[in-house]
Structure formats: C-alpha cells, structure tokens
Design a protein around this motif. Structure first.
Motif, short mmCIF file in Angstrom:
data_model
loop_
_atom_site.label_atom_id
_atom_site.label_comp_id
_atom_site.label_asym_id
_atom_site.label_seq_id
_atom_site.Cartn_x
_atom_site.Cartn_y
_atom_site.Cartn_z
N MET A 1 0.83 -1.22 0.00
CA MET A 1 0.00 0.00 0.00
C MET A 1 0.86 1.26 0.00
SD MET A 1 -3.09 -1.06 2.61
CE MET A 1 -3.51 0.65 2.87
N MET A 2 1.91 1.27 0.81
CA MET A 2 2.78 2.43 0.91
C MET A 2 3.49 2.70 -0.42
SD MET A 2 6.31 3.32 1.39
CE MET A 2 7.12 1.94 2.16
N VAL A 3 4.04 1.67 -1.03
CA VAL A 3 4.78 1.85 -2.28
C VAL A 3 3.82 2.22 -3.41
CG1 VAL A 3 6.33 0.79 -3.97
CG2 VAL A 3 6.64 0.34 -1.53
N ASP A 4 2.67 1.60 -3.45
CA ASP A 4 1.68 1.95 -4.45
C ASP A 4 1.33 3.44 -4.36
OD1 ASP A 4 -0.16 0.93 -6.58
OD2 ASP A 4 -1.68 1.68 -5.19
N HIS A 5 1.09 3.92 -3.16
CA HIS A 5 0.77 5.33 -2.95
C HIS A 5 1.94 6.22 -3.39
CE1 HIS A 5 -0.61 9.02 -1.12
NE2 HIS A 5 0.48 9.05 -0.38
N LEU A 6 3.15 5.86 -3.02
CA LEU A 6 4.32 6.64 -3.40
C LEU A 6 4.43 6.73 -4.92
CD1 LEU A 6 7.78 6.64 -1.79
CD2 LEU A 6 7.64 6.23 -4.23
N LEU A 7 4.26 5.62 -5.61
CA LEU A 7 4.39 5.62 -7.07
C LEU A 7 3.26 6.41 -7.74
CD1 LEU A 7 5.60 1.97 -7.76
CD2 LEU A 7 6.97 4.07 -7.56
N VAL A 8 2.06 6.37 -7.18
CA VAL A 8 0.96 7.18 -7.72
C VAL A 8 1.31 8.66 -7.60
CG1 VAL A 8 -1.43 7.91 -7.28
CG2 VAL A 8 -0.88 5.47 -7.42
N GLN A 9 1.88 9.04 -6.48
CA GLN A 9 2.25 10.45 -6.29
C GLN A 9 3.39 10.86 -7.23
OE1 GLN A 9 0.17 12.36 -4.61
NE2 GLN A 9 -0.91 10.43 -4.29
N VAL A 10 4.34 9.98 -7.44
CA VAL A 10 5.41 10.25 -8.42
C VAL A 10 4.79 10.44 -9.80
CG1 VAL A 10 7.37 9.22 -9.65
CG2 VAL A 10 7.27 9.13 -7.14
N ALA A 11 3.88 9.55 -10.18
CA ALA A 11 3.23 9.65 -11.49
C ALA A 11 2.51 10.99 -11.65
CB ALA A 11 2.25 8.49 -11.67
N HIS A 12 1.82 11.44 -10.60
CA HIS A 12 1.14 12.73 -10.66
C HIS A 12 2.14 13.86 -10.87
CE1 HIS A 12 -2.96 11.55 -9.90
NE2 HIS A 12 -2.60 10.85 -8.84
N LEU A 13 3.24 13.80 -10.16
CA LEU A 13 4.23 14.89 -10.25
C LEU A 13 4.92 14.95 -11.62
CD1 LEU A 13 5.78 14.68 -6.67
CD2 LEU A 13 4.52 16.62 -7.64
N ILE A 14 5.08 13.82 -12.26
CA ILE A 14 5.73 13.84 -13.58
C ILE A 14 4.71 13.90 -14.72
CG2 ILE A 14 7.81 12.70 -12.73
CD1 ILE A 14 6.99 10.19 -14.17
N GLY A 15 3.44 13.87 -14.38
CA GLY A 15 2.40 13.98 -15.39
C GLY A 15 2.12 12.70 -16.14
N TYR A 16 2.48 11.57 -15.57
CA TYR A 16 2.24 10.28 -16.22
C TYR A 16 0.82 9.80 -15.91
CZ TYR A 16 2.68 5.35 -17.43
OH TYR A 16 2.48 4.10 -17.99
N ARG A 17 0.08 9.47 -16.93
CA ARG A 17 -1.30 9.03 -16.77
C ARG A 17 -1.51 7.58 -17.19
NH1 ARG A 17 -1.36 13.01 -13.95
NH2 ARG A 17 -2.02 15.06 -14.64
N GLY A 18 -0.42 6.87 -17.48
CA GLY A 18 -0.40 5.51 -17.97
C GLY A 18 -1.47 4.64 -17.53
#
Length: 143
Positions: free
Chosen positions: A126-143
């Motif tokens: 859960m923690m890593v999933d959340h971290l990666l979602v936030q990274v995706a938001h910051l770099i603009g990745y919508r994959g």
C-alpha cells in the motif's frame, strides 16, 4: 527531444512492474509470515521505491549519472521536490526505515536479511503503491 527525454517514464514503469512482482509474491502466500516471503518481496519493494524516486528526480532535472549508483532511499527521497508533502503521514519514515536495508543490500544476501525489521507485506504494498501514484502525478504520467 533528447535521447533521454522519456527515460523517467520508463523508470517509473519499471518501478510499477517491480511492485507488481512484489504483489505477486505476496498473493502467492496470502497470510504467510513475512519471514517466508521477505527476502524476494523486500528486494523488489526496495528497487521499486528506488526506481520511482529516480524517475521523479530525473524528471526534476537531476543528472542520471549522479543517481545511477545510489541505493540510499532516504537520500533520494530527501532530494525530491514536492513529493514528501504529498505522501501519507508516516510514509517518509517508512522509506527512511527501509533505506538502510536497501543500501546495505540486506535482501541480496541471506545472512543479513534474517535480522531485518520490516513491515507486513500488505502495508508495504500500500505504501509503495501510494508513493508511485504520487510520483506519477508529479511527472504527469497518466499511464
């Protein structure tokens, strides 16, 4: 566009794939004690976090060569701009806790992994999933 322009996206996708591998290990032994799956599980968790953080740092202008050899999750997280503020309370401390194990290769070598103090697999996923979602938001990745 330079040759390395999309490398941060590739690195984030790789981080997501590593997390998926960790989730598969966990789902293959649902309810099992972390001691049973911990070594391969946390090896993948650590590299997932590392690649996610490096994706963001590369997007934010850090040089790939400077980041390439770093396995210090706490240091990588501290270098990010805007990520810590987006994470759930306690996530920064969780990453800092795992950092020592990851940078000292505790999950690569069995003689050290047996003594690692880690979280339950569900919590880590859960923690890593959340971290990666936030990274995706910051770099603009919508994959």
């Amino acid at each position: 566009m330079t040759e390395n322009a999309g490398i941060h996206i590739d690195k984030l996708i790789y981080a997501i794939a590593l997390l998926d591998g960790a989730k598969r290990i966990h789902s293959s032994a649902t309810g099992a004690d972390i001691s049973r799956i911990g070594i391969p599980f946390y090896l993948l968790i650590g590299f997932s976090i590392e690649n996610g953080l490096k994706a963001l740092l590369e997007f934010q202008g850090q040089h790939q060569r400077e980041l390439q050899r770093s396995h210090d999750l706490a240091n990588l997280l501290a270098k990010t701009d805007g990520l810590c503020e987006r994470l759930w309370p306690g996530t920064v401390k969780d990453v800092e806790h795992l950092s020592r194990y990851h940078k000292e290769y505790w999950f690569r070598y069995p003689e050290r992994a047996a003594t690692a103090d880690v979280y339950k697999a569900e919590s880590a996923c859960m923690m890593v999933d959340h971290l990666l979602v936030q990274v995706a938001h910051l770099i603009g990745y919508r994959g």
